[in-house]
Design a protein around this motif. Structure first.
Motif, PDB file in Angstrom:
ATOM      1  N   LYS A  67     -10.684 -43.414   6.213  1.00 25.88           N
ATOM      2  CA  LYS A  67     -11.622 -44.400   6.766  1.00 25.88           C
ATOM      3  C   LYS A  67     -12.977 -43.756   7.103  1.00 25.88           C
ATOM      4  O   LYS A  67     -13.854 -44.416   7.643  1.00 25.88           O
ATOM      5  CB  LYS A  67     -11.049 -45.055   8.031  1.00 25.88           C
ATOM      6  N   LEU A  68     -13.143 -42.483   6.785  1.00 25.05           N
ATOM      7  CA  LEU A  68     -14.390 -41.762   7.044  1.00 25.05           C
ATOM      8  C   LEU A  68     -15.199 -41.657   5.759  1.00 25.05           C
ATOM      9  O   LEU A  68     -14.636 -41.683   4.656  1.00 25.05           O
ATOM     10  CB  LEU A  68     -14.097 -40.356   7.579  1.00 25.05           C
ATOM     11  N   SER A  69     -16.499 -41.520   5.885  1.00 26.18           N
ATOM     12  CA  SER A  69     -17.358 -41.317   4.712  1.00 26.18           C
ATOM     13  C   SER A  69     -17.095 -39.938   4.115  1.00 26.18           C
ATOM     14  O   SER A  69     -16.451 -39.085   4.751  1.00 26.18           O
ATOM     15  CB  SER A  69     -18.833 -41.427   5.112  1.00 26.18           C
ATOM     16  N   GLY A  70     -17.618 -39.708   2.926  1.00 27.48           N
ATOM     17  CA  GLY A  70     -17.457 -38.404   2.290  1.00 27.48           C
ATOM     18  C   GLY A  70     -18.037 -37.278   3.130  1.00 27.48           C
ATOM     19  O   GLY A  70     -17.431 -36.215   3.277  1.00 27.48           O
ATOM     20  N   GLY A  71     -19.207 -37.499   3.697  1.00 24.49           N
ATOM     21  CA  GLY A  71     -19.832 -36.485   4.545  1.00 24.49           C
ATOM     22  C   GLY A  71     -19.010 -36.211   5.790  1.00 24.49           C
ATOM     23  O   GLY A  71     -18.871 -35.056   6.224  1.00 24.49           O
ATOM     24  N   GLU A  72     -18.448 -37.262   6.377  1.00 23.52           N
ATOM     25  CA  GLU A  72     -17.604 -37.093   7.563  1.00 23.52           C
ATOM     26  C   GLU A  72     -16.318 -36.359   7.205  1.00 23.52           C
ATOM     27  O   GLU A  72     -15.861 -35.487   7.951  1.00 23.52           O
ATOM     28  CB  GLU A  72     -17.302 -38.456   8.184  1.00 23.52           C
ATOM     29  N   GLN A  73     -15.747 -36.682   6.064  1.00 24.43           N
ATOM     30  CA  GLN A  73     -14.542 -35.972   5.635  1.00 24.43           C
ATOM     31  C   GLN A  73     -14.840 -34.493   5.419  1.00 24.43           C
ATOM     32  O   GLN A  73     -14.037 -33.625   5.778  1.00 24.43           O
ATOM     33  CB  GLN A  73     -13.984 -36.594   4.350  1.00 24.43           C
ATOM     34  N   GLN A  74     -16.011 -34.187   4.850  1.00 25.67           N
ATOM     35  CA  GLN A  74     -16.355 -32.784   4.629  1.00 25.67           C
ATOM     36  C   GLN A  74     -16.549 -32.060   5.963  1.00 25.67           C
ATOM     37  O   GLN A  74     -16.168 -30.912   6.106  1.00 25.67           O
ATOM     38  CB  GLN A  74     -17.605 -32.665   3.751  1.00 25.67           C
ATOM     39  N   ARG A  75     -17.107 -32.742   6.954  1.00 24.55           N
ATOM     40  CA  ARG A  75     -17.255 -32.139   8.281  1.00 24.55           C
ATOM     41  C   ARG A  75     -15.891 -31.840   8.907  1.00 24.55           C
ATOM     42  O   ARG A  75     -15.692 -30.801   9.523  1.00 24.55           O
ATOM     43  CB  ARG A  75     -18.067 -33.054   9.195  1.00 24.55           C
ATOM     44  N   VAL A  76     -14.946 -32.766   8.736  1.00 23.35           N
ATOM     45  CA  VAL A  76     -13.580 -32.532   9.225  1.00 23.35           C
ATOM     46  C   VAL A  76     -12.982 -31.335   8.493  1.00 23.35           C
ATOM     47  O   VAL A  76     -12.344 -30.471   9.102  1.00 23.35           O
ATOM     48  CB  VAL A  76     -12.694 -33.789   9.058  1.00 23.35           C
ATOM     49  N   ALA A  77     -13.213 -31.258   7.184  1.00 25.62           N
ATOM     50  CA  ALA A  77     -12.682 -30.134   6.397  1.00 25.62           C
ATOM     51  C   ALA A  77     -13.271 -28.806   6.869  1.00 25.62           C
ATOM     52  O   ALA A  77     -12.556 -27.799   6.932  1.00 25.62           O
ATOM     53  CB  ALA A  77     -12.973 -30.351   4.913  1.00 25.62           C
ATOM     54  N   ILE A  78     -14.542 -28.796   7.213  1.00 21.38           N
ATOM     55  CA  ILE A  78     -15.171 -27.560   7.715  1.00 21.38           C
ATOM     56  C   ILE A  78     -14.591 -27.211   9.084  1.00 21.38           C
ATOM     57  O   ILE A  78     -14.252 -26.050   9.349  1.00 21.38           O
ATOM     58  CB  ILE A  78     -16.699 -27.714   7.773  1.00 21.38           C
ATOM     59  N   ALA A  79     -14.455 -28.206   9.952  1.00 21.13           N
ATOM     60  CA  ALA A  79     -13.861 -27.957  11.266  1.00 21.13           C
ATOM     61  C   ALA A  79     -12.429 -27.445  11.110  1.00 21.13           C
ATOM     62  O   ALA A  79     -12.010 -26.525  11.829  1.00 21.13           O
ATOM     63  CB  ALA A  79     -13.894 -29.227  12.110  1.00 21.13           C
ATOM     64  N   ARG A  80     -11.690 -28.006  10.162  1.00 22.31           N
ATOM     65  CA  ARG A  80     -10.321 -27.543   9.915  1.00 22.31           C
ATOM     66  C   ARG A  80     -10.322 -26.077   9.471  1.00 22.31           C
ATOM     67  O   ARG A  80      -9.476 -25.296   9.886  1.00 22.31           O
ATOM     68  CB  ARG A  80      -9.664 -28.417   8.847  1.00 22.31           C
ATOM     69  N   ALA A  81     -11.304 -25.715   8.651  1.00 17.42           N
ATOM     70  CA  ALA A  81     -11.366 -24.338   8.140  1.00 17.42           C
ATOM     71  C   ALA A  81     -11.586 -23.321   9.248  1.00 17.42           C
ATOM     72  O   ALA A  81     -11.101 -22.196   9.153  1.00 17.42           O
ATOM     73  CB  ALA A  81     -12.471 -24.218   7.086  1.00 17.42           C
ATOM     74  N   ILE A  82     -12.298 -23.700  10.304  1.00 12.20           N
ATOM     75  CA  ILE A  82     -12.524 -22.729  11.378  1.00 12.20           C
ATOM     76  C   ILE A  82     -11.646 -22.969  12.603  1.00 12.20           C
ATOM     77  O   ILE A  82     -11.658 -22.175  13.531  1.00 12.20           O
ATOM     78  CB  ILE A  82     -13.996 -22.662  11.808  1.00 12.20           C
ATOM     79  N   ALA A  83     -10.865 -24.050  12.593  1.00 14.26           N
ATOM     80  CA  ALA A  83     -10.037 -24.395  13.753  1.00 14.26           C
ATOM     81  C   ALA A  83      -9.041 -23.296  14.099  1.00 14.26           C
ATOM     82  O   ALA A  83      -8.667 -23.138  15.255  1.00 14.26           O
ATOM     83  CB  ALA A  83      -9.297 -25.706  13.507  1.00 14.26           C
TER      84      ALA A  83
END
Length: 149
Positions: A67-83
């Motif tokens: 339900k998120l935009s592509g840019g929002e999904q990429q931000r989640v993916a980046i946050a996941r990478a450093i989480a």
């Protein structure tokens, strides 16, 4: 050799994919929390604050990632990478599916990762915009790496 390849990858390296590779039936927050279960590193206490650092407010963090935009999904993916508090982040075409404005925002996030979080970010990209804003550039041409910066 001391800790093994799997443990090294799990504790030292985060990956940001072009296609995000988020788990579609989970929320942004749940994707982050899942990544945190796979590390031996000290992890952030407030996952919402981590997501907010990347422009994902609580109401969006609690949505399914589909339900998120592509840019929002990429931000989640980046946050996941450093989480999981890794030192090194590999990003494969992280702006390939994004519009120009969102590409600029993602570049700013990568800058923040290096400047504020002290992370090393290695980006593979075809984007001249991303490439030109990098601290160091290497070009692959006809099978040969050429250092151009």
């Amino acid at each position: 050799d001391k800790i093994g390849l799997y443990k090294y990858r799990r504790n030292k390296i985060g990956i940001v994919f072009q296609q995000y590779n988020l788990i579609s039936y989970l929320t942004g927050l749940e994707n982050i929390e899942l990544a945190m279960t796979e590390t031996d590193n000290a992890i952030p206490k407030n996952q919402y604050a981590l997501l907010e650092k990347f422009g994902i407010v609580k109401s969006k963090a609690d949505r399914l990632v589909t339900k998120l935009s592509g840019g929002e999904q990429q931000r989640v993916a980046i946050a996941r990478a450093i989480a999981s508090n890794v030192d090194l982040i590999f990003a494969d075409e992280p702006t390939g599916n994004l519009d120009t404005a969102t590409e600029q925002e993602i570049i700013k996030i990568f800058r923040m990762l290096t400047e504020e979080f002290g992370k090393t970010v290695i980006v593979v990209t075809h984007s001249n915009v991303v490439s030109e804003l990098s601290d160091h550039r290497v070009v692959l041409n006809e099978g040969q790496l050429k250092d151009i910066q």
